[in-house]
Design a protein around this motif. Structure first.
Motif, PDB file in Angstrom:
ATOM      1  N   ILE A 319       0.024  10.156  -8.365  1.00  0.00           N
ATOM      2  CA  ILE A 319      -0.217  11.472  -8.787  1.00  0.00           C
ATOM      3  C   ILE A 319       0.252  11.461 -10.458  1.00  0.00           C
ATOM      4  O   ILE A 319      -0.278  12.074 -11.030  1.00  0.00           O
ATOM      5  CB  ILE A 319       0.520  12.617  -8.102  1.00  0.00           C
ATOM      6  N   ALA A 320       1.582  10.970 -10.527  1.00  0.00           N
ATOM      7  CA  ALA A 320       1.959  10.750 -11.948  1.00  0.00           C
ATOM      8  C   ALA A 320       1.408   9.860 -12.963  1.00  0.00           C
ATOM      9  O   ALA A 320       1.547   9.687 -14.140  1.00  0.00           O
ATOM     10  CB  ALA A 320       3.634  10.465 -11.890  1.00  0.00           C
ATOM     11  N   GLY A 321       0.221   9.111 -12.436  1.00  0.00           N
ATOM     12  CA  GLY A 321      -0.460   8.060 -13.135  1.00  0.00           C
ATOM     13  C   GLY A 321       0.239   6.975 -13.575  1.00  0.00           C
ATOM     14  O   GLY A 321      -0.001   6.218 -14.323  1.00  0.00           O
ATOM     15  N   GLN A 322       1.178   6.545 -12.833  1.00  0.00           N
ATOM     16  CA  GLN A 322       2.138   5.329 -12.640  1.00  0.00           C
ATOM     17  C   GLN A 322       1.700   4.183 -11.957  1.00  0.00           C
ATOM     18  O   GLN A 322       2.031   3.176 -12.178  1.00  0.00           O
ATOM     19  CB  GLN A 322       3.764   5.629 -12.411  1.00  0.00           C
ATOM     20  N   ALA A 323       0.654   4.610 -11.167  1.00  0.00           N
ATOM     21  CA  ALA A 323       0.034   3.346 -10.407  1.00  0.00           C
ATOM     22  C   ALA A 323      -1.388   3.967  -9.806  1.00  0.00           C
ATOM     23  O   ALA A 323      -1.604   4.953  -9.778  1.00  0.00           O
ATOM     24  CB  ALA A 323       0.840   3.176  -9.318  1.00  0.00           C
ATOM     25  N   SER A 324      -2.342   3.041  -9.645  1.00  0.00           N
ATOM     26  CA  SER A 324      -3.428   3.381  -8.728  1.00  0.00           C
ATOM     27  C   SER A 324      -3.578   2.335  -7.540  1.00  0.00           C
ATOM     28  O   SER A 324      -3.170   1.077  -7.743  1.00  0.00           O
ATOM     29  CB  SER A 324      -4.698   3.201  -9.628  1.00  0.00           C
ATOM     30  N   ILE A 325      -4.019   2.596  -6.514  1.00  0.00           N
ATOM     31  CA  ILE A 325      -4.068   1.991  -5.053  1.00  0.00           C
ATOM     32  C   ILE A 325      -5.611   1.703  -4.935  1.00  0.00           C
ATOM     33  O   ILE A 325      -6.343   2.485  -5.005  1.00  0.00           O
ATOM     34  CB  ILE A 325      -3.462   2.621  -4.019  1.00  0.00           C
ATOM     35  N   TRP A 326      -5.826   0.298  -4.452  1.00  0.00           N
ATOM     36  CA  TRP A 326      -7.160  -0.125  -4.138  1.00  0.00           C
ATOM     37  C   TRP A 326      -7.071  -0.875  -2.927  1.00  0.00           C
ATOM     38  O   TRP A 326      -6.075  -1.236  -2.288  1.00  0.00           O
ATOM     39  CB  TRP A 326      -7.428  -1.153  -5.480  1.00  0.00           C
ATOM     40  N   SER A 327      -8.181  -0.756  -2.396  1.00  0.00           N
ATOM     41  CA  SER A 327      -8.425  -1.590  -1.019  1.00  0.00           C
ATOM     42  C   SER A 327      -9.618  -2.385  -1.074  1.00  0.00           C
ATOM     43  O   SER A 327     -10.751  -1.936  -1.332  1.00  0.00           O
ATOM     44  CB  SER A 327      -8.653  -0.318   0.202  1.00  0.00           C
ATOM     45  N   LEU A 328      -9.115  -3.641  -0.671  1.00  0.00           N
ATOM     46  CA  LEU A 328     -10.248  -4.590  -0.607  1.00  0.00           C
ATOM     47  C   LEU A 328     -10.775  -4.735   0.764  1.00  0.00           C
ATOM     48  O   LEU A 328     -10.154  -4.780   1.852  1.00  0.00           O
ATOM     49  CB  LEU A 328      -9.863  -6.178  -0.779  1.00  0.00           C
ATOM     50  N   ARG A 329     -12.406  -4.664   0.854  1.00  0.00           N
ATOM     51  CA  ARG A 329     -12.875  -4.485   2.333  1.00  0.00           C
ATOM     52  C   ARG A 329     -13.984  -5.344   2.395  1.00  0.00           C
ATOM     53  O   ARG A 329     -14.770  -5.607   1.555  1.00  0.00           O
ATOM     54  CB  ARG A 329     -13.249  -3.030   2.560  1.00  0.00           C
ATOM     55  N   ARG A 330     -14.298  -5.536   3.785  1.00  0.00           N
ATOM     56  CA  ARG A 330     -15.384  -6.447   3.895  1.00  0.00           C
ATOM     57  C   ARG A 330     -16.306  -5.994   5.160  1.00  0.00           C
ATOM     58  O   ARG A 330     -15.806  -5.600   6.074  1.00  0.00           O
ATOM     59  CB  ARG A 330     -14.857  -7.835   4.572  1.00  0.00           C
ATOM     60  N   THR A 331     -17.354  -6.006   5.035  1.00  0.00           N
ATOM     61  CA  THR A 331     -18.449  -5.691   5.970  1.00  0.00           C
ATOM     62  C   THR A 331     -19.464  -6.668   6.355  1.00  0.00           C
ATOM     63  O   THR A 331     -19.831  -7.481   5.344  1.00  0.00           O
ATOM     64  CB  THR A 331     -19.265  -4.254   5.351  1.00  0.00           C
TER      65      THR A 331
END
Length: 383
Positions: A319-331
């Motif tokens: 929310i503060a812009g100090q990080a971003s979260i990403w998810s690696l997914r496989r289909t």
């Protein structure tokens, strides 16, 4: 002199009393309108092309002026040969909170039942078996329309009337009829696992939320213990989301802006990424990898729950812009799997990469991450 003043006061008081009494005698009592029988007949007959009795043959001896009771009396005259249970008659008394389709259905069911027709053939067969229709028409207790409907279903699965009544009085009776197949399954589950109404209602809240998120969700093969555990996890997830939303509101207040997207944040400007290996290199037909950014509280909590780690606690940093979260997914092969969760700092450096239970990334996963990093300009620090 003194007597004269006292006498004048007494005379003035008598004049005021006389004037007041004269005013009271002039008050006209309002005329009570007679019961509007014609309107009651019009409302009861509306939507039906024929009736058992002619409307002009009605000779009511009613003194009530209540529109609902007049409508019910008119409906009995027009359509009824046999008496029916109160839950079928109630639609004439009060249709509040119901849409036009539901009002029409309940009136048609009343006309069919009161007229001696087969309710099963009149439309109930879409939802109820013949045995359930019989139970619906002859309830052992005074319940409303929806509760009686579900009591009929519950009696199919529960020999104990008390268990069936608890199911009928629970939140199951307030579920939409378009979801009947799922909630019928739930009624069967609660008949096999008797619970107090309060506990059934708690589980119904969880089941409704789960069904909304996954329309293919089913209770088949589930136990009461596993369902209660899932419900507790869901309540914890709700608490996590509430904390994230509170953090977002506080951050928004500090920035002096309006909260336009409660539960979400802007995130990194990097675009999501996907890659499909060649058929020769793919491990399954149609295999595809994707790295997607998580910018919603619900999604972050779901990632944390699915991967068994604490990434949801990084919400304030996002929310503060100090990080971003990403998810690696496989289909692939009809499955969708989460593989890794990645934290990027504001300089697009991958400062954390974790798999299920906080394990480190495997070599094959790092190879996919390398393709993403090259495509999006991400630096894989010490990975």
């Amino acid at each position: 002199m003194a007597r004269s003043r006292i006498r004048r006061r007494h005379e003035a008081e008598r004049d005021r009393i006389a004037a007041y009494e004269a005013t009271l005698r002039q008050v006209v009592r309002p005329v009570r309108q007679p019961p509007d029988f014609r309107r009651a007949l019009d409302e009861a007959f509306d939507g039906f092309g024929s009736a058992i009795r002619h409307r002009d043959a009605w000779r009511p001896q009613l003194k009530t002026r209540d529109p609902g009771r007049l409508r019910l009396a008119a409906a009995r005259h027009l359509f009824a040969i046999y008496p029916v249970a109160a839950h079928l008659e109630h639609i004439w008394l009060d249709a509040g909170g119901l849409d036009a389709n539901e009002i029409g259905l309940r009136k048609r069911w009343y006309v069919a039942a009161a007229g001696g027709q087969s309710l099963y053939k009149a439309g109930a067969a879409e939802w109820l078996t013949r045995m359930e229709v019989h139970c619906f028409l002859n309830p052992p207790a005074v319940l409303d329309f929806c509760e009686t409907f579900w009591l009929a279903i519950a009696r199919t699965y529960a020999d104990d009337l008390g268990v069936a009544q608890r199911i009928a009085r629970s939140k199951i009776s307030r579920t939409p009829r378009r979801e009947l197949a799922f909630w019928r399954e739930a009624a069967r589950f609660f008949a096999a696992n008797p619970l107090p109404i309060e506990e059934i209602d708690d589980l119904c809240d969880y089941l409704a939320a789960r069904l909304e998120r996954d329309p293919q969700y089913s209770l088949r093969g589930r136990t009461l213990t596993s369902l209660e555990r899932q419900m507790r996890d869901w309540h914890r997830d709700i608490a996590m989301v509430a904390r994230i939303q509170a953090a977002q509101r506080h951050a928004d207040i500090r920035r002096g802006g309006g909260n336009k997207d409660e539960g979400g944040w802007a995130g990194s400007p990097l675009a999501n990424w996907s890659w499909r290996p060649s058929e020769r290199k793919a491990n399954a037909r149609g295999e595809e990898f994707a790295v997607v950014q998580i910018t919603k509280a619900d999604d972050l909590v779901a990632e944390s729950r699915a991967m068994h780690h604490c990434v949801w606690t990084y919400a304030e940093k996002c929310i503060a812009g100090q990080a971003s979260i990403w998810s690696l997914r496989r289909t692939g092969a009809g499955r969708a799997d989460r593989m890794l969760t990645i934290e990027l700092d504001p300089r697009n450096r991958a400062v954390q990469v974790r798999g299920f239970g906080n394990r480190t990334a495997r070599q094959d996963e790092l190879q996919v991450l390398g393709r993403w990093a090259q495509a999006r300009g991400v630096s894989l620090v010490e990975h």
